[in-house]
Scaffold this active site. Structure first.
Site, mmCIF file in Angstrom:
data_model
loop_
_atom_site.group_PDB
_atom_site.id
_atom_site.type_symbol
_atom_site.label_atom_id
_atom_site.label_comp_id
_atom_site.label_asym_id
_atom_site.label_seq_id
_atom_site.Cartn_x
_atom_site.Cartn_y
_atom_site.Cartn_z
ATOM 1 N N HIS A 281 -2.256 1.268 7.209
ATOM 2 C CA HIS A 281 -2.551 1.286 5.775
ATOM 3 C C HIS A 281 -2.335 2.694 5.224
ATOM 4 C CE1 HIS A 281 -4.207 -0.177 2.076
ATOM 5 N NE2 HIS A 281 -5.349 0.475 2.161
ATOM 6 N N ASN B 282 -8.222 4.338 -2.541
ATOM 7 C CA ASN B 282 -7.597 3.149 -1.972
ATOM 8 C C ASN B 282 -6.834 2.390 -3.056
ATOM 9 O OD1 ASN B 282 -6.915 1.166 -0.095
ATOM 10 N ND2 ASN B 282 -9.006 0.890 0.627
ATOM 11 N N CYS C 221 0.824 -1.210 0.000
ATOM 12 C CA CYS C 221 0.000 0.000 0.000
ATOM 13 C C CYS C 221 0.854 1.254 0.000
ATOM 14 C CB CYS C 221 -0.947 0.003 1.188
ATOM 15 S SG CYS C 221 -0.112 0.115 2.804
#
Length: 461
Positions: free
Chosen positions: A286, A302, A132
């Site tokens: 994250h 995202n 991520c």
């Protein structure tokens, strides 16, 4: 009495069997939707269905305790908690001692617009590699490139994954977004320039979902990051509030943030997420990009593919620092290449070959494929004229399209020929005039258009 108890159990079993039958059909349709094909035979199929049933219970529970957002069968519905955790990957730098952040509302800047959205590149899917950090870094660079230069770049995440921690760390085991940006902006071994960084396009180095060898060091791909030299650093402590995040979005562009992805977030589909499972100021795990805001929510990009609203989510602003969204913001400093030249620095895929049969008086930039006619007479097909158009709408929002040649800053294309239709996001700069069969400039209402001149193709009259 025993008879009635047994009968009740039989009825309950029948209801359970019917529910299982209905859920199996849902599972079957879901597998088609997300292209799930399991190896390992029937045993693995049954194991995945059992996990799917657990997810169904979790989804039902989430929807029963709140109504602000809707949980559903996302791509995570057949995954264990450990498998879902692999779709994160943020590592906090525990070696750096930082003063504690004092959370709490702070005054908003009255000059900030009520809402702001930044144009972004397509949503990607990191898969089960904990990358991520790389996706957030690349996503922010794509957004900044589009904001500052009006040009979209689908940058390669794989290059960052392969190279940022080469030799001492597996990028799929987590990392830091500032490492991704600093590598792209400062690795002079590849760019060999103080003016710009290095990063290829996704089409040149496709994402594989695993950390590999940094072959770019041996044989670089065509560089798509010649317009700037990016750098990243952590926001100052006093600004790590929702007000500080809003001001950064209003004035700087898309922002990398660290959030806590709770057990509930993977099941998000629609609505405004209000932090189910986050608790109070949890430790982030994250990295994502905040691409915009309005009064009541943050607009979050995202790296989970089609999850949520085609890869985006709305995070509520009803609670300060929801899921730690404001506490560890990264500032992306964009340092434009002041020496950028279209004929030497434009990516090969954007260079326009000249029509050698036109026999025009052409000035050609060596053999690189971009050219223009210095004495256009309006009699034949022409090459692309490169330049710059800057547009401001009534709210002061700016769109810029670059590819400049100063010789055409005053070029009156409306007199000499037709302008090709050009779009920047949802803005159409040129549209065809049905009456005259030509193209005309569309000016934003109550706004202005300035030309330094840009990407106009002259066609046959």
């Amino acid at each position: 009495m025993r008879f009635y108890v047994v009968l009740g159990l039989v009825c309950l079993a029948a209801l359970t069997a019917n529910a299982d039958k209905d859920l199996r059909q849902v599972f079957k349709d879901w597998k088609v939707q997300f292209s799930k094909n399991y190896g390992g035979g029937l045993r693995n199929e049954l194991a995945r269905f059992r996990q799917f049933k657990k997810s169904a219970q979790t989804i039902e529970y989430i929807n029963s305790i709140q109504s602000d957002w809707v949980a559903g069968f996302t791509l995570f519905a057949d995954m264990t908690d450990e498998e879902k955790a692999a779709f994160t990957g943020l590592k906090l730098n525990d070696t750096a001692s930082e003063p504690s952040v004092e959370y709490g509302p702070s005054p908003l800047d009255p000059t900030d617009p009520e809402k702001q959205y930044w144009d972004m590149g397509p949503v990607k899917n990191q898969g089960s590699c904990g990358s991520c950090w790389a996706f957030a870094g690349v996503g922010a660079m794509e957004g900044m490139h589009l904001k500052e230069h009006g040009e979209f770049r689908d940058f390669s995440v794989q290059t960052i994954l392969d190279c940022a921690f080469e030799g001492y760390r597996d990028g799929c085991k987590g990392g830091w977004s500032e490492s991704a940006i600093r590598w792209a902006g400062s690795d002079s071994r590849i760019s060999n320039s103080e003016d710009y960084g290095y990063l290829p396009l996704q089409q040149d180095n496709k994402y594989k979902g695993r950390d590999g060898e940094c072959t770019d060091l041996k044989k670089p791909y065509n560089n798509a990051l010649r317009r700037a030299k990016p750098y990243a650093y952590t926001a100052e402590i006093p600004s790590r509030t929702d007000a500080g995040l809003q001001h950064a979005l209003a004035t700087q562009g898309p922002i990398i943030v660290s959030i806590y992805s709770s057990w509930a977030l993977p099941f998000y589909t629609t609505g405004t997420y209000k932090g189910t499972g986050c608790g109070e100021n949890p430790t982030p795990n994250h990295a994502v990009v905040v691409a915009g805001y309005e009064k009541d929510y943050w607009y979050v990009k995202n790296s989970w593919g089609s999850w949520g609203y085609s890869g985006y989510a709305y995070f509520s602003r009803g609670w300060e620092n929801l899921c730690s969204i404001s506490s560890r913001r990264k500032i992306l400093e964009w340092r434009p290449n002041e020496n950028w030249k279209i004929c030497t620095d434009t990516h090969p895929s954007e260079r326009t070959p000249c029509d050698s049969s036109a026999n025009l008086n052409q000035e050609v930039c060596q053999a690189r494929g971009c050219c223009y006619d210095s004495n256009y007479a309006g009699t034949a097909a022409q090459c692309f004229i490169k330049g710059k158009v800057t547009i401001y709408d009534g709210e002061g929002k700016r769109r810029v399209l670059y590819a400049s040649a100063e010789e055409f800053s005053q070029f009156e294309f409306s007199y000499y020929g037709k302008a090709a239709q050009v779009e920047i996001g949802s803005w159409k700069l040129f549209v065809e005039d049905d009456y005259y069969g030509d193209y005309k400039i569309i000016k934003p209402e109550d706004g202005k258009v300035t030309f330094d001149f840009q990407s106009v193709q002259i066609l046959n009259n």
